[in-house]
Design a protein around this motif. Structure first.
Motif, PDB file in Angstrom:
ATOM      1  N   HIS A   1      -6.857  -8.196   5.262  1.00 52.45           N
ATOM      2  CA  HIS A   1      -7.462  -8.729   4.032  1.00 52.45           C
ATOM      3  C   HIS A   1      -6.399  -9.228   3.056  1.00 52.45           C
ATOM      4  CE1 HIS A   1     -11.630  -7.926   4.956  1.00 52.45           C
ATOM      5  NE2 HIS A   1     -11.250  -6.762   5.460  1.00 52.45           N
ATOM      6  N   PHE A   2      -5.261  -8.550   3.006  1.00 54.00           N
ATOM      7  CA  PHE A   2      -4.159  -8.992   2.154  1.00 54.00           C
ATOM      8  C   PHE A   2      -3.682 -10.372   2.591  1.00 54.00           C
ATOM      9  CE2 PHE A   2       0.370  -9.503   1.395  1.00 54.00           C
ATOM     10  CZ  PHE A   2       0.501  -9.174   0.057  1.00 54.00           C
TER      11      PHE A   2
ATOM     12  N   GLU B   1      -6.351  -2.983   8.699  1.00 54.43           N
ATOM     13  CA  GLU B   1      -7.458  -3.747   8.109  1.00 54.43           C
ATOM     14  C   GLU B   1      -7.088  -4.194   6.694  1.00 54.43           C
ATOM     15  OE1 GLU B   1     -11.392  -5.425   8.332  1.00 54.43           O
ATOM     16  OE2 GLU B   1     -10.071  -4.610   9.867  1.00 54.43           O
ATOM     17  N   MET B   2      -6.409  -3.333   5.942  1.00 60.94           N
ATOM     18  CA  MET B   2      -5.939  -3.724   4.606  1.00 60.94           C
ATOM     19  C   MET B   2      -4.980  -4.909   4.710  1.00 60.94           C
ATOM     20  SD  MET B   2      -4.993  -0.156   2.756  1.00 60.94           S
ATOM     21  CE  MET B   2      -5.890   1.299   3.202  1.00 60.94           C
ATOM     22  N   GLN B   3      -4.086  -4.844   5.689  1.00 63.66           N
ATOM     23  CA  GLN B   3      -3.131  -5.926   5.884  1.00 63.66           C
ATOM     24  C   GLN B   3      -3.861  -7.236   6.205  1.00 63.66           C
ATOM     25  OE1 GLN B   3      -0.702  -5.923   9.467  1.00 63.66           O
ATOM     26  NE2 GLN B   3       1.011  -6.777   8.321  1.00 63.66           N
TER      27      GLN B   3
ATOM     28  N   TYR C   1       0.854  -1.176   0.000  1.00 68.10           N
ATOM     29  CA  TYR C   1       0.000   0.000   0.000  1.00 68.10           C
ATOM     30  C   TYR C   1       0.890   1.226   0.000  1.00 68.10           C
ATOM     31  CZ  TYR C   1      -2.896   3.700   1.994  1.00 68.10           C
ATOM     32  OH  TYR C   1      -3.534   4.885   2.233  1.00 68.10           O
TER      33      TYR C   1
ATOM     34  N   THR D   1      -6.953   1.647   9.570  1.00 70.09           N
ATOM     35  CA  THR D   1      -7.461   1.309   8.239  1.00 70.09           C
ATOM     36  C   THR D   1      -6.424   0.501   7.470  1.00 70.09           C
ATOM     37  OG1 THR D   1      -8.756   3.352   8.228  1.00 70.09           O
ATOM     38  CG2 THR D   1      -8.417   2.286   6.113  1.00 70.09           C
ATOM     39  N   ILE D   2      -5.168   0.899   7.573  1.00 67.04           N
ATOM     40  CA  ILE D   2      -4.085   0.154   6.929  1.00 67.04           C
ATOM     41  C   ILE D   2      -3.962  -1.240   7.543  1.00 67.04           C
ATOM     42  CG2 ILE D   2      -1.576   0.080   6.596  1.00 67.04           C
ATOM     43  CD1 ILE D   2      -1.722   3.201   6.395  1.00 67.04           C
TER      44      ILE D   2
END
Length: 181
Positions: free
Chosen positions: A90-91, A86-88, A1, A83-84
């Protein structure tokens, strides 16, 4: 990201963005701490979004560079870090063997003044999220690193410099040059 300081404004839905981003996805925290989509900024927080849309049209506020919220606070930066995170999550669900990195993009004028990327990195450290700190790699004020004079998005030359740093920092020289270990 890739994190650019403008992403904090996108995360919190700042006033200047509501003139054209009001239909973007709005997330709120659920009881369990995870983020859940709550419609768009317009449907998820209609009153504040309408106020921000009205304020974003003010020529006086634009002339004096006054925006809302008036300043970015630690809570906004922490929310961006969450938020990041949360991205991690899902990644890692999608790519269990992959490694998630956050690229801290070179600072803008505001970033140099306020150091939001530096504050974000402290939260990323606490959360165990890997990052590449390129905040001081190049001067985004220089035209050679921007698409155009009034445009803050990176030029191909800026991307070339950043790509070279990624290759170096992740030890990908052999992969790029076709040499297998």
């Amino acid at each position: 990201y890739t994190f650019a300081e403008a992403h904090i404004h996108r995360t919190i839905g700042s006033a200047p963005l509501m003139a054209f981003k009001f239909g973007d996805a709005y997330y709120r925290k659920a009881i369990d701490g995870r983020f859940v989509r709550a419609g768009s900024f317009q449907t998820g927080r209609p009153f504040l979004t309408d106020i921000y849309r009205i304020l974003s049209k003010s020529k006086i506020l634009k002339a004096f560079r006054i925006t809302f919220p008036i300043r970015i606070k630690k809570e906004h930066i922490k929310l961006t870090a969450q938020t990041i995170q949360e991205m991690q999550y899902h990644f890692k669900k999608k790519y269990p063997l992959g490694t998630f990195y956050v690229l801290i993009y070179p600072r803008s004028e505001n970033g140099s003044k306020y150091g939001w990327g530096q504050q974000l990195m402290s939260y990323l450290n606490e959360m165990g999220i890997k990052y590449l700190d390129y905040s001081g790699l190049l001067d985004r004020g220089e035209l050679q690193f921007r698409l155009a004079e009034e445009e803050s998005h990176p030029s191909p030359f800026a991307y070339q410099i950043i790509a070279g740093e990624i290759v170096k920092d992740l030890g990908l020289d052999d992969v790029i040059n076709g040499v297998h270990r």
